[in-house]
Scaffold this active site. Structure first.
Site, mmCIF file in Angstrom:
data_model
loop_
_atom_site.group_PDB
_atom_site.id
_atom_site.type_symbol
_atom_site.label_atom_id
_atom_site.label_comp_id
_atom_site.label_asym_id
_atom_site.label_seq_id
_atom_site.Cartn_x
_atom_site.Cartn_y
_atom_site.Cartn_z
ATOM 1 N N LYS A 1 16.209 1.564 7.026
ATOM 2 C CA LYS A 1 14.946 0.828 7.051
ATOM 3 C C LYS A 1 14.645 0.244 8.429
ATOM 4 C CE LYS A 1 14.271 -1.612 3.062
ATOM 5 N NZ LYS A 1 14.639 -2.497 1.927
ATOM 6 N N ARG B 1 3.086 -15.071 2.840
ATOM 7 C CA ARG B 1 1.627 -15.138 2.650
ATOM 8 C C ARG B 1 1.323 -15.043 1.167
ATOM 9 N NH1 ARG B 1 1.159 -9.950 0.930
ATOM 10 N NH2 ARG B 1 2.559 -8.477 1.905
ATOM 11 N N GLU C 1 11.213 -11.014 -2.375
ATOM 12 C CA GLU C 1 11.278 -9.759 -3.129
ATOM 13 C C GLU C 1 12.722 -9.316 -3.348
ATOM 14 O OE1 GLU C 1 7.012 -7.732 -2.076
ATOM 15 O OE2 GLU C 1 8.764 -6.854 -1.105
ATOM 16 N N VAL D 1 -1.224 -9.783 -2.861
ATOM 17 C CA VAL D 1 -2.323 -9.154 -3.602
ATOM 18 C C VAL D 1 -2.235 -9.532 -5.090
ATOM 19 C CG1 VAL D 1 -3.314 -6.933 -4.305
ATOM 20 C CG2 VAL D 1 -2.362 -7.193 -1.999
ATOM 21 N N HIS E 1 11.574 -3.711 -9.313
ATOM 22 C CA HIS E 1 11.153 -4.582 -8.216
ATOM 23 C C HIS E 1 10.714 -5.898 -8.854
ATOM 24 C CE1 HIS E 1 8.861 -5.540 -4.379
ATOM 25 N NE2 HIS E 1 8.403 -6.425 -5.241
HETATM 26 P P1 ADP Z 1 7.889 -2.829 2.693
HETATM 27 O O1 ADP Z 1 8.030 -3.980 3.636
HETATM 28 O O2 ADP Z 1 7.477 -1.559 3.373
HETATM 29 O O3 ADP Z 1 7.090 -3.147 1.472
HETATM 30 P P2 ADP Z 1 10.349 -3.277 1.183
HETATM 31 O O4 ADP Z 1 11.627 -3.578 1.862
HETATM 32 O O5 ADP Z 1 9.639 -4.416 0.517
HETATM 33 O O6 ADP Z 1 9.380 -2.519 2.205
HETATM 34 O O7 ADP Z 1 10.565 -2.149 0.098
HETATM 35 C C1 ADP Z 1 9.479 -1.569 -0.586
HETATM 36 C C2 ADP Z 1 9.971 -0.732 -1.758
HETATM 37 O O8 ADP Z 1 10.890 0.281 -1.305
HETATM 38 C C3 ADP Z 1 10.741 -1.510 -2.795
HETATM 39 O O9 ADP Z 1 9.894 -2.149 -3.723
HETATM 40 C C4 ADP Z 1 11.546 -0.392 -3.435
HETATM 41 O O10 ADP Z 1 10.720 0.389 -4.282
HETATM 42 C C5 ADP Z 1 11.929 0.485 -2.256
HETATM 43 N N1 ADP Z 1 13.240 0.058 -1.690
HETATM 44 C C6 ADP Z 1 13.451 -0.766 -0.643
HETATM 45 N N2 ADP Z 1 14.784 -0.973 -0.425
HETATM 46 C C7 ADP Z 1 15.432 -0.239 -1.354
HETATM 47 C C8 ADP Z 1 16.839 -0.028 -1.686
HETATM 48 N N3 ADP Z 1 17.836 -0.611 -0.996
HETATM 49 N N4 ADP Z 1 17.133 0.786 -2.732
HETATM 50 C C9 ADP Z 1 16.137 1.380 -3.447
HETATM 51 N N5 ADP Z 1 14.823 1.221 -3.193
HETATM 52 C C10 ADP Z 1 14.455 0.428 -2.167
#
Ligand code: ADP
Length: 450
Positions: free
Chosen positions: A158, A291, A275, A294, A208
């Site tokens: 990520k 923030r 989250e 939505v 989530h």
């Molecule tokens: P963004 O900032 O792009 O929204 P997030 O870190 O909030 O990214 O992750 C968005 C979505 O990606 C999560 O709701 C989940 O669906 C998926 N995701 C993120 N991290 C993981 C993980 N470690 N394992 C599985 N799915 C993940």
């Protein structure tokens, strides 16, 4: 109280803030691009000011244009809505230096949480459970491979600056690592100007679950339960509900307290969302949004509070109008995001609305900036409305959603409404039995998406 607030946003969220201002007796200033001269937020605000051409970079994201608009209109505070400048620490720093109140957290907190590596370190130190993975950033493919082996595949690479589902790549095995590592870095760099990445265990069947928190900036904070936002397409939320079908009162109180204590500890001010992924009874922090979200209306529905009003109050130094003990879950709420998109590919479908009719009745809220004859410009996000229903329990909310979708008319363009009609017919949706992968899989089998 503030006399005048400028809303640095457009669409339904600008209306949402204007409505709160009006109920509080505060004058509102709308800003708009030349493409939005006819937009509803311009019509509804007390004053409106044009801040630039259609491109968001030169209008809604232009810091000089927005600060000038504040000076010209004499607005004392800015509400950023979500998206655009809402999580831009440099912008908030400038406001802090110019004595314009930002209705949101401090630039320092935005900076900490805007960098996912720092956010994770901070949360870990505050006692919030995190996804196992690399300790901080990963600087080379060799290190990435070592961590992949240590944590166990699948893993997700990520971008620390990522958002909106961009800059995340899954490596199912070590063979995928090179491409996942390089792509996540490249996406981080091109989309967010920062190539730094980190690695997490990829959870295969999580939900989530996000916790709404609210702080007064002086060491007090509460939580307003969870929202389940597992129904996602390309990591973007499609439908959200509160309370989460998989969360009981005891679990809510436990994780809620961890989150409220964490933000109280750092003197966080205003609304925030922590989250998590939730799997086999365990929570794993993924990020914090500093923030209004939505999907905040589902929380407002079940707790009977106005989060925007509360944001404005604490920004001005007033105490929060509720304590943790005042906050009790009442019934069930569901929100669907209605986008101007054409199925099955979700291609953008801007254009002129020939007829618009919003649903109504008990327990129905339609947050939308549409009107008859409005032309949706092609320059911005495709979200055109949020339909939120509230019922005494989940079955009632589902029945109400189905009824309200039936009343909604949006003619002249394509929307994602047919998707929700189809989803409501699914036993898994009726029973609340879904994970973050459920929708992608359903779209593949039903609409041939892949
Ligand atoms: P963004 O900032 O792009 O929204 P997030 O870190 O909030 O990214 O992750 C968005 C979505 O990606 C999560 O709701 C989940 O669906 C998926 N995701 C993120 N991290 C993981 C993980 N470690 N394992 C599985 N799915 C993940």
């Amino acid at each position: 109280m503030f006399d005048k607030i400028l809303i640095a946003n457009r669409g339904e969220i600008a209306l949402r803030v204007i409505r709160a201002c009006r109920e509080m007796g505060i004058r509102s200033v709308a800003v708009h691009s030349t493409a939005d001269s006819d937009a509803m937020h311009v019509r509804m605000a007390d004053e409106a000011i044009c801040i630039g051409p259609p491109s968001a970079t030169d209008s809604y994201l232009s810091v000089p244009a927005i600060i000038s608009a504040c000076e010209i209109t004499g607005a004392q505070a800015i509400h950023p809505g979500y998206g655009f400048l809402s999580e831009n620490a440099a912008f908030v720093q400038i406001l802090e230096d110019h004595d314009i109140t930002f209705i949101g957290p401090t630039s320092e907190h935005i900076r900490i949480m805007g960098d996912k590596i720092t956010a994770k370190d901070t949360m870990k130190a505050l006692g919030v459970p995190c996804v196992p993975g690399s300790d901080g950033g990963v600087d080379s493919l060799e290190e990435a491979l070592r961590i992949g082996k240590e944590v166990g595949y699948p893993v997700i690479v990520k971008a620390t600056a990522g958002g909106g589902g961009k800059g995340m790549k899954v490596a199912q095995t070590a063979d995928d690592m090179k491409s996942a590592y390089q792509t996540a870095r490249a996406e981080g760099k091109s989309n967010f100007g920062n190539p730094d990445v980190y690695i997490e265990k990829y959870l295969t069947t999580p939900r989530h679950i996000e916790i709404q928190v609210f702080g007064d900036g002086k060491g007090k904070a509460v939580h307003l339960g969870e929202r389940d936002c597992s129904l996602q397409r390309r990591h973007q939320k499609v439908l959200e509900e509160a309370p989460g079908p998989a969360i009981d009162a005891e679990t809510r109180a436990r994780i809620g307290k961890i989150c409220a204590d964490a933000v109280a500890n750092i003197n966080y001010i205003g609304a925030g969302t922590i989250e998590f992924l939730y799997e086999n009874g365990d929570f794993y922090f993924i990020e914090m949004n500093t923030r209004l979200q939505v999907e905040h209306p589902v929380t407002e529905a079940i707790f009977g509070v106005d989060l925007v009003r509360e944001q404005i109050r604490v920004a001005e130094g007033y105490p929060m109008s509720f304590t943790q003990d005042d906050l009790e879950v009442n019934g069930h709420a569901i929100e669907v995001r209605i986008n101007a998109e054409r199925l099955p590919n979700f291609a953008p479908s801007p254009g002129r609305i020939t007829q618009y009719h919003a649903p109504g009745g008990l327990g129905v809220r339609m947050d939308s900036a549409l009107y008859d004859g409005y032309s949706i410009p092609p320059f911005y996000d495709s979200l055109i409305g949020k339909l939120i229903v509230h019922g005494r329990d989940r079955p009632e909310a589902l029945a109400r959603l189905s009824r309200a979708l039936g009343e909604l008319i949006v003619d002249g363009i394509h929307t994602t409404v047919p998707l929700f009609d189809a989803l409501l017919a699914e036993p898994d949706i009726q029973s609340g039995n879904y994970t973050i992968h459920w929708l992608e899989h359903w779209l593949e089998t039903h609409l041939g998406e892949g």
